[in-house]
Scaffold this active site. Sequence first.
Site, PDB file in Angstrom:
ATOM      1  N   CYS A  80       0.832  -1.208   0.000  1.00 22.83           N
ATOM      2  CA  CYS A  80       0.000   0.000   0.000  1.00 22.83           C
ATOM      3  C   CYS A  80       0.865   1.256   0.000  1.00 22.83           C
ATOM      4  O   CYS A  80       1.527   1.539  -0.993  1.00 22.83           O
ATOM      5  CB  CYS A  80      -0.999  -0.055   1.142  1.00 22.83           C
ATOM      6  SG  CYS A  80      -2.423   0.997   0.836  1.00 22.83           S
ATOM      7  N   HIS A 165      -3.417  -4.987   1.529  1.00 22.89           N
ATOM      8  CA  HIS A 165      -2.856  -5.274   2.857  1.00 22.89           C
ATOM      9  C   HIS A 165      -2.862  -6.775   3.143  1.00 22.89           C
ATOM     10  O   HIS A 165      -3.776  -7.256   3.813  1.00 22.89           O
ATOM     11  CB  HIS A 165      -3.671  -4.553   3.934  1.00 22.89           C
ATOM     12  CG  HIS A 165      -3.457  -3.080   3.969  1.00 22.89           C
ATOM     13  ND1 HIS A 165      -2.533  -2.479   4.786  1.00 22.89           N
ATOM     14  CD2 HIS A 165      -4.023  -2.091   3.266  1.00 22.89           C
ATOM     15  CE1 HIS A 165      -2.543  -1.175   4.606  1.00 22.89           C
ATOM     16  NE2 HIS A 165      -3.452  -0.911   3.674  1.00 22.89           N
ATOM     17  N   GLU A 167      -1.273  -8.340   5.205  1.00 24.77           N
ATOM     18  CA  GLU A 167      -0.972  -8.623   6.616  1.00 24.77           C
ATOM     19  C   GLU A 167      -2.212  -8.547   7.507  1.00 24.77           C
ATOM     20  O   GLU A 167      -2.141  -8.828   8.682  1.00 24.77           O
ATOM     21  CB  GLU A 167       0.105  -7.643   7.121  1.00 24.77           C
ATOM     22  CG  GLU A 167      -0.356  -6.213   7.379  1.00 24.77           C
ATOM     23  CD  GLU A 167      -0.614  -5.395   6.106  1.00 24.77           C
ATOM     24  OE1 GLU A 167      -0.529  -5.968   4.997  1.00 24.77           O
ATOM     25  OE2 GLU A 167      -0.930  -4.205   6.241  1.00 24.77           O
TER      26      GLU A 167
END
Length: 182
Positions: A80, A165, A167
């Site tokens: 990002c 994202h 994660e």
Amino acid sequence: MAKRIGVLALQGDFAAHTTVLRDLGAEVREVRVPADLEGLDGLIIPGGESTTMTLGIEREGLAEPLRAFVQDGGAVLGTCAGMIMLDRAHLGLADWTCRRNAFGRQVRSFEADLTLPGIAGDPVRAVFIRAPWVESHGDGVEVLAEVEGHVVAARQDRMLAVSFHPELTGESRIHAAWLQTI
Ligand code: GLN
């Protein structure tokens, strides 16, 4: 031997990356000042807010050390805002230009299923939060995934970048595949 991975920890959601990396067996260090880069095999530049992150990099004198890290063979995963930080207008390491908040104004967040080369099994559930896309890029950039015709994952040399994202969704395959390349 465990791979030594740094996570740029000036701003943004670096903590989620450290959790994923530790679960994958990496030795993780938060990077806040140039000396923190010493001895690392790879670095993650996380999502966050790219203007704030740029100010932090300037404040800590990190721009040149970050460039040197990559030019000396360090691997980078940018997610990002991290994809933005790598681009021509920021650290100038990747031969691409990002459009910030590209999918719409303010809080345009959405999810999409993406198929990525080298990621076996189910598609990756990708969470986009005020995400950028790669607006233009040079010939040395390999496009890995697109959404609505816009580049959201790309690779150049030892830099991998995704505009979502990985994660935040319990997904560790992108981190794992990246670690394999180091
Ligand atoms: N919109 C942010 C920026 O321009 C990036 C968003 C993110 O990292 N989730 O910096």
